[in-house]
Design an enzyme around this catalytic site. Structure first.
Site, PDB file in Angstrom:
ATOM      1  CB  CYS A 219       5.537   4.694  -2.155  1.00 10.42           C
ATOM      2  SG  CYS A 219       4.931   2.887  -2.409  1.00 10.42           S
TER       3      CYS A 219
ATOM      4  CG  ASP B 240      15.114  -1.580 -29.565  1.00 16.07           C
ATOM      5  OD1 ASP B 240      14.750  -0.977 -28.160  1.00 16.07           O
ATOM      6  OD2 ASP B 240      15.730  -2.659 -29.652  1.00 16.07           O
TER       7      ASP B 240
HETATM    8  C1  BEZ Z   1       5.033   1.536   1.682  1.00 19.20           C
HETATM    9  O1  BEZ Z   1       5.416   2.157   0.598  1.00 19.20           O
HETATM   10  O2  BEZ Z   1       5.487   1.638   2.681  1.00 19.20           O
HETATM   11  C2  BEZ Z   1       4.200   0.349   1.375  1.00 19.20           C
HETATM   12  C3  BEZ Z   1       3.210   0.192   0.514  1.00 19.20           C
HETATM   13  C4  BEZ Z   1       2.540  -0.951   0.424  1.00 19.20           C
HETATM   14  C5  BEZ Z   1       2.723  -2.113   1.408  1.00 19.20           C
HETATM   15  C6  BEZ Z   1       4.004  -2.135   2.267  1.00 19.20           C
HETATM   16  C7  BEZ Z   1       4.725  -0.779   2.568  1.00 19.20           C
END
Ligand code: BEZ
Length: 252
Positions: A46, A140
């Site tokens: 993330c 839209d």
């Molecule tokens: C990650 O962002 O590394 C991650 C988050 C949840 C599960 C697996 C990886």
């Protein structure tokens, strides 16, 4: 099963975000929008994803796309984690703000209503986390494209820019974009468009690939936003210049 289908009107939700309380339609105005979710703050994949989106902010702005993130984490976590993301991006200023708001959907209301959960990734209470979802919303306010990746697979944001380019082109012009298309490559004439209409609509030329079926549906024309030229080939057929690369990949 709840969720959003292509063409559905996106709900005008109100939510707590890192930029205060946001009403979706007010936030988007007349722009395109992308709502993207991630499973959890302070996780590695993330962090790389939100870092990449922040670095691509200028590209999204150029395309008049407003971004908004979402996960089930708290506002406090979003704000603390934002600093890590900026540090991952080597942002050395004191700035602790990402160039897009992130929704804190702690009550899971949006994640459930929009079908954005990953059943294989659970929090400490055994409840599913948000998947890696991308919703592209048109001016839209209708859903134009959705992607849903599991938590374990990070997204390719070059692809997300590419699909925005295709969506924006095909919203303006009666064309379709082929596999792996990039701006400037040839586009396809829609299969239901009569030959005479295609000739009138695409003055840069239409090249039709001969096929064993004898059916004349594989028709290319230069990207209408790229002012491509046509060159004469054998017979009366004209082949748009930018199709040269397609000639190799598709053996035209
Ligand atoms: C990650 O962002 O590394 C991650 C988050 C949840 C599960 C697996 C990886």
């Amino acid at each position: 099963m709840p969720g959003m289908l292509l063409g559905d009107v996106f709900p005008n939700f109100e939510a707590e975000t890192t930029a205060g309380r946001v009403k979706l339609y007010e936030y988007l105005g007349d722009s395109w929008g992308i709502l993207f979710t991630h499973p959890r703050d302070y996780t590695p994949v993330c962090t790389t994803e939100l870092g990449r989106i922040a670095r691509l902010d200028g590209e999204f702005r150029k395309r008049s796309v407003k971004l908004i993130g979402l996960s089930l984490d708290s506002l406090e976590d979003h704000c603390g984690w934002s600093k890590d993301i900026l540090a991952y991006n080597c942002e050395e200023s004191e700035c602790c703000k990402l160039p897009f708001p992130i929704i804190a959907d702690s009550k899971r209301e949006l994640a459930v209503a929009l079908g954005m959960l990953d059943p294989d990734e659970k929090d400490k209470d055994g409840l599913p986390l948000t998947a890696r979802c991308v919703f592209v919303i048109g001016p839209d306010k209708r859903l134009k494209l959705s992607l849903l990746y599991p938590a374990t697979t990070g997204r390719n944001f070059d692809e997300i820019l590419r699909v925005v380019d295709s969506l924006q082109l095909t919203a303006m012009r009666r064309v379709a974009t082929p596999a792996d298309w990039k701006p400037g490559d040839c586009v396809m004439v829609p299969p239901n468009m009569p030959e005479e209409e295609a000739a009138a609509l695409f003055p840069a030329g239409v090249f039709t690939k001969d096929l064993p079926s004898g059916k004349k549906y594989l028709r290319y024309t230069p990207d209408p936003q790229d002012q491509g030229e046509c060159v004469d080939t054998e017979g009366s057929q004209t082949e748009p210049k930018p199709c040269t690369s397609l000639k190799t990949s598709f053996r035209l």
